[in-house]
Design a protein around this motif. Structure first.
Motif, mmCIF file in Angstrom:
data_model
loop_
_atom_site.group_PDB
_atom_site.id
_atom_site.type_symbol
_atom_site.label_atom_id
_atom_site.label_comp_id
_atom_site.label_asym_id
_atom_site.label_seq_id
_atom_site.Cartn_x
_atom_site.Cartn_y
_atom_site.Cartn_z
ATOM 1 N N LYS A 26 7.945 -8.333 12.598
ATOM 2 C CA LYS A 26 7.602 -7.573 13.812
ATOM 3 C C LYS A 26 6.694 -6.405 13.482
ATOM 4 O O LYS A 26 5.703 -6.164 14.166
ATOM 5 C CB LYS A 26 8.872 -7.061 14.491
ATOM 6 C CG LYS A 26 9.602 -8.162 15.230
ATOM 7 C CD LYS A 26 10.733 -7.586 16.065
ATOM 8 C CE LYS A 26 11.524 -8.707 16.715
ATOM 9 N NZ LYS A 26 12.905 -8.311 16.987
ATOM 10 N N VAL A 27 7.057 -5.658 12.443
ATOM 11 C CA VAL A 27 6.261 -4.478 12.098
ATOM 12 C C VAL A 27 4.840 -4.890 11.699
ATOM 13 O O VAL A 27 3.870 -4.188 11.978
ATOM 14 C CB VAL A 27 6.934 -3.679 10.959
ATOM 15 C CG1 VAL A 27 6.047 -2.541 10.492
ATOM 16 C CG2 VAL A 27 8.265 -3.126 11.426
ATOM 17 N N ALA A 28 4.720 -6.053 11.071
ATOM 18 C CA ALA A 28 3.400 -6.513 10.612
ATOM 19 C C ALA A 28 2.417 -6.598 11.771
ATOM 20 O O ALA A 28 1.209 -6.435 11.589
ATOM 21 C CB ALA A 28 3.526 -7.873 9.928
ATOM 22 N N ARG A 29 2.941 -6.815 12.979
ATOM 23 C CA ARG A 29 2.045 -6.982 14.120
ATOM 24 C C ARG A 29 1.478 -5.672 14.635
ATOM 25 O O ARG A 29 0.526 -5.680 15.395
ATOM 26 C CB ARG A 29 2.778 -7.698 15.255
ATOM 27 C CG ARG A 29 2.977 -9.167 14.925
ATOM 28 C CD ARG A 29 3.432 -9.941 16.141
ATOM 29 N NE ARG A 29 4.349 -10.983 15.708
ATOM 30 C CZ ARG A 29 5.625 -11.063 16.057
ATOM 31 N NH1 ARG A 29 6.145 -10.177 16.864
ATOM 32 N NH2 ARG A 29 6.381 -12.039 15.600
ATOM 33 N N SER A 30 2.067 -4.543 14.265
ATOM 34 C CA SER A 30 1.453 -3.289 14.720
ATOM 35 C C SER A 30 0.970 -2.495 13.510
ATOM 36 O O SER A 30 1.751 -1.912 12.769
ATOM 37 C CB SER A 30 2.413 -2.483 15.593
ATOM 38 O OG SER A 30 3.573 -2.190 14.881
ATOM 39 N N PRO A 31 -0.352 -2.495 13.329
ATOM 40 C CA PRO A 31 -0.963 -2.114 12.059
ATOM 41 C C PRO A 31 -0.741 -0.663 11.625
ATOM 42 O O PRO A 31 -0.816 -0.387 10.442
ATOM 43 C CB PRO A 31 -2.465 -2.359 12.278
ATOM 44 C CG PRO A 31 -2.624 -2.942 13.631
ATOM 45 C CD PRO A 31 -1.325 -2.943 14.333
ATOM 46 N N LEU A 32 -0.477 0.253 12.553
ATOM 47 C CA LEU A 32 -0.366 1.643 12.114
ATOM 48 C C LEU A 32 1.067 2.167 12.086
ATOM 49 O O LEU A 32 1.312 3.296 11.681
ATOM 50 C CB LEU A 32 -1.228 2.551 13.006
ATOM 51 C CG LEU A 32 -2.738 2.354 12.825
ATOM 52 C CD1 LEU A 32 -3.511 3.252 13.772
ATOM 53 C CD2 LEU A 32 -3.172 2.614 11.388
ATOM 54 N N THR A 33 2.020 1.339 12.506
ATOM 55 C CA THR A 33 3.407 1.802 12.527
ATOM 56 C C THR A 33 3.920 2.057 11.107
ATOM 57 O O THR A 33 3.842 1.186 10.253
ATOM 58 C CB THR A 33 4.302 0.732 13.189
ATOM 59 O OG1 THR A 33 3.806 0.494 14.495
ATOM 60 C CG2 THR A 33 5.747 1.183 13.256
ATOM 61 N N PRO A 34 4.437 3.265 10.879
ATOM 62 C CA PRO A 34 4.982 3.542 9.544
ATOM 63 C C PRO A 34 6.301 2.815 9.336
ATOM 64 O O PRO A 34 6.950 2.392 10.297
ATOM 65 C CB PRO A 34 5.214 5.060 9.539
ATOM 66 C CG PRO A 34 4.818 5.572 10.862
ATOM 67 C CD PRO A 34 4.552 4.421 11.776
ATOM 68 N N LEU A 35 6.682 2.684 8.075
ATOM 69 C CA LEU A 35 7.944 2.015 7.752
ATOM 70 C C LEU A 35 8.614 2.798 6.635
ATOM 71 O O LEU A 35 7.959 3.224 5.687
ATOM 72 C CB LEU A 35 7.665 0.576 7.292
ATOM 73 C CG LEU A 35 8.890 -0.249 6.896
ATOM 74 C CD1 LEU A 35 9.718 -0.611 8.131
ATOM 75 C CD2 LEU A 35 8.475 -1.533 6.169
ATOM 76 N N LEU A 36 9.919 2.973 6.777
ATOM 77 C CA LEU A 36 10.686 3.612 5.706
ATOM 78 C C LEU A 36 11.588 2.552 5.084
ATOM 79 O O LEU A 36 12.356 1.904 5.794
ATOM 80 C CB LEU A 36 11.529 4.759 6.275
ATOM 81 C CG LEU A 36 12.423 5.478 5.262
ATOM 82 C CD1 LEU A 36 11.582 6.210 4.218
ATOM 83 C CD2 LEU A 36 13.346 6.475 5.966
ATOM 84 N N VAL A 37 11.461 2.361 3.779
ATOM 85 C CA VAL A 37 12.272 1.360 3.096
ATOM 86 C C VAL A 37 13.289 2.071 2.214
ATOM 87 O O VAL A 37 12.916 2.900 1.385
ATOM 88 C CB VAL A 37 11.403 0.428 2.218
ATOM 89 C CG1 VAL A 37 12.219 -0.771 1.760
ATOM 90 C CG2 VAL A 37 10.179 -0.039 2.971
ATOM 91 N N THR A 38 14.559 1.764 2.423
ATOM 92 C CA THR A 38 15.582 2.396 1.599
ATOM 93 C C THR A 38 16.394 1.322 0.893
ATOM 94 O O THR A 38 16.398 0.160 1.301
ATOM 95 C CB THR A 38 16.546 3.242 2.461
ATOM 96 O OG1 THR A 38 17.210 2.357 3.374
ATOM 97 C CG2 THR A 38 15.817 4.295 3.262
ATOM 98 N N GLY A 39 17.065 1.737 -0.148
ATOM 99 C CA GLY A 39 17.893 0.773 -0.880
ATOM 100 C C GLY A 39 18.054 1.233 -2.316
ATOM 101 O O GLY A 39 17.252 2.025 -2.821
#
Ligand SMILES: Nc1ncnc2c1ncn2[C@@H]1O[C@H](COP(=O)(O)OP(=O)(O)OP(=O)(O)O)[C@@H](O)[C@H]1O
Ligand SMILES: [Mg+2]
Length: 443
Positions: A151-164
């Motif tokens: 889903k995120v891939a479809r909106s090019p400028l949306t930031p993403l936070l990856v935790t783990g």
């Protein structure tokens, strides 16, 4: 179409090379000497460098490693006179990719440059590089991760936070998002913990000449290089507060100043941040700006620890063994049932990275046809099964039947961890006869 730097001291030759490349659609900058070339490399990070070896102010052979240090992804193509083919071979040893002999041939030049430019783009696109392909497994957790990424891939400028936790694949997922989104720009990783705090700002946002002592030339920062691509801010929790403010402003309006700069620069890229620190706790302690946190965490991807999806461990191990075997040219070896059980029972504090390292070690050092638990060199934190007891589907089925298909009880009797038994049941298609989905293959 690539971004090329032409380094040639002869003005006529330089113009001809540049013009030829431009007509083929490449973007070209030109330099007349070694010093100028180094400045241009730092500033433009070209994909391909076309380097004349006979420069008056620099030894071409020494220049090559310096250039690669400044722009590790660049491909260098050297041009030499007919009488110096030996030097050309030395240039290849020094890290150049190809050489052309003067007088160069237009067709050959264009083929070589296009090929090198393409391979740089491919290297960036398959940014997973030597680390192989993403293995998803069948757990619900990873399904969720995959859905979010798509889903995120479809909106090019949306930031993403990856935790783990460490080794759960935060960087792998950031690169996978970049691959899925396929933006025109590159994937640029920055480790905020590896760069000393006071240097990080200029590393990220670049600086103007004379901005501080040591800033001899203008330099473009990594943010600028990530234009139209993905900027991966690893260990974002290590960023100091003043720089957090600058990053927030950039996330809000895509603009920033280079250090010491007066002209505002606009860059559009996706920012993916990763951390294994607890940002909410840091926020409460005043160490991480709340406004930045909320801007970064529009979408959060929390990756499960490997022990939280034990059913994936053994299938992932086989996937990796195949990869490691083909990378190292070794013969693929299977896991013994006891080795499978050891893997499934381990708690994997280093997660997927640790799994991969153990398997690599086992494949390289082990000698028997099957990989045995000892080859894995793991602290055995599971009880050893009685030999020959658990690798027979019939016996496992009998115990399950005797225990009324209660996995916990059967596992205790077999002396194996529950998730190992579940994995085996799926593999051997052992299901309770009355269960409605008994015909459905599991796993
Ligand atoms: N889904 C996956 N499929 C296959 N291999 C994976 C996957 N996730 C991680 N790996 C392997 O594990 C290694 C570690 O992954 P990665 O560097 O992304 O972890 P990380 O979460 O960034 O860890 P750290 O917090 O220590 O930086 C990778 O090099 C890769 O070999
Ligand atoms: Mg990482």
């Amino acid at each position: 179409m690539g971004f090329c730097l032409v380094v040639e001291d002869d003005g006529v030759q330089r113009k001809m090379l540049a013009a030829t490349l431009r007509t083929a659609g490449h973007t070209v900058v030109a330099a007349g000497g070694g010093r100028e070339a180094m400045v241009a490399i730092a500033e433009h990070q070209p994909e391909v460098v076309l380097l004349d070896l006979g420069l008056p102010d620099a030894d071409g052979l020494e220049l090559i490693p310096n250039m690669l240090a400044e722009a590790p992804l660049a491909r260098i193509v050297v041009i030499t006179g007919e009488d110096s083919v030996r030097t050309a071979v030395d240039a290849l040893r020094a890290g150049a990719r190809h050489y052309l002999v003067k007088p160069w041939d237009r067709e050959e030049l264009l083929v070589v440059i296009e090929r090198e430019a393409r391979s740089v783009r491919l290297a960036q696109a398959s940014a997973l590089g030597q680390q192989g392909t993403v293995f998803w497994g069948g757990s619900a957790e990873m399904d969720r991760v995959r859905t979010i990424l798509t889903k995120v891939a479809r909106s090019p400028l949306t930031p993403l936070l990856v935790t783990g936790e460490t080794g759960t694949g935060k960087e792998v997922m950031a690169r996978e998002l970049h691959r899925l989104a396929a933006p025109p720009g590159p994937f640029i990783p920055v480790n905020c913990a590896a760069v000393p705090g006071e240097l990080l700002e200029s590393e990220l946002f670049g600086h103007e000449r004379g901005a501080f002592t040591g800033a001899k030339e203008r330099r473009r920062g990594l943010v600028e290089l990530a234009d139209e691509g993905t900027l991966f801010l690893d260990e974002v929790g290590d960023m100091q507060l003043p720089l957090q403010a600058k990053l927030l402003r950039f996330l809000q309006d895509h603009r920033f100043f280079r250090v010491g700069g007066e002209q505002e620069i606009e860059v559009r890229c996706r920012v993916v941040a990763a951390t294994n620190r607890d940002l909410e706790q840091m926020m409460a302690a005043g160490e991480f700006r709340a406004d930045l946190y909320y801007r970064l965490a529009v979408v959060t991807l929390s990756l499960p620890a490997l022990r939280e999806r034990p059913e994936d461990i053994v299938p992932m191990a086989y996937h990796m063994l195949r990869e490691i075997a083909s990378e190292t040219g070794r013969e693929l070896r299977q896991l013994s049932p006891a080795a499978e059980m050891t893997l499934a029972a381990h708690t994997w504090p280093g997660n997927i990275r640790e799994l991969r390292n153990r398997l690599e070690r086992a494949l390289i050092l082990g000698s028997e046809s099957l990989i045995q638990p000892a080859d894995l060199d793991l602290e055995v934190d599971a009880p050893h099964p009685p030999a020959g007891a658990v690798d027979e589907p019939d016996r496992v089925r009998r115990v399950l039947e005797e225990e009324g298909w209660v996995v916990a009880r059967a596992a205790r009797r077999l002396g194996v961890p529950r998730h190992w038994l579940r994995y085996r049941m799926a593999k051997w298609n052992l299901t309770r006869p009355s269960s409605p989905d008994r015909r459905r293959p599991v796993g």
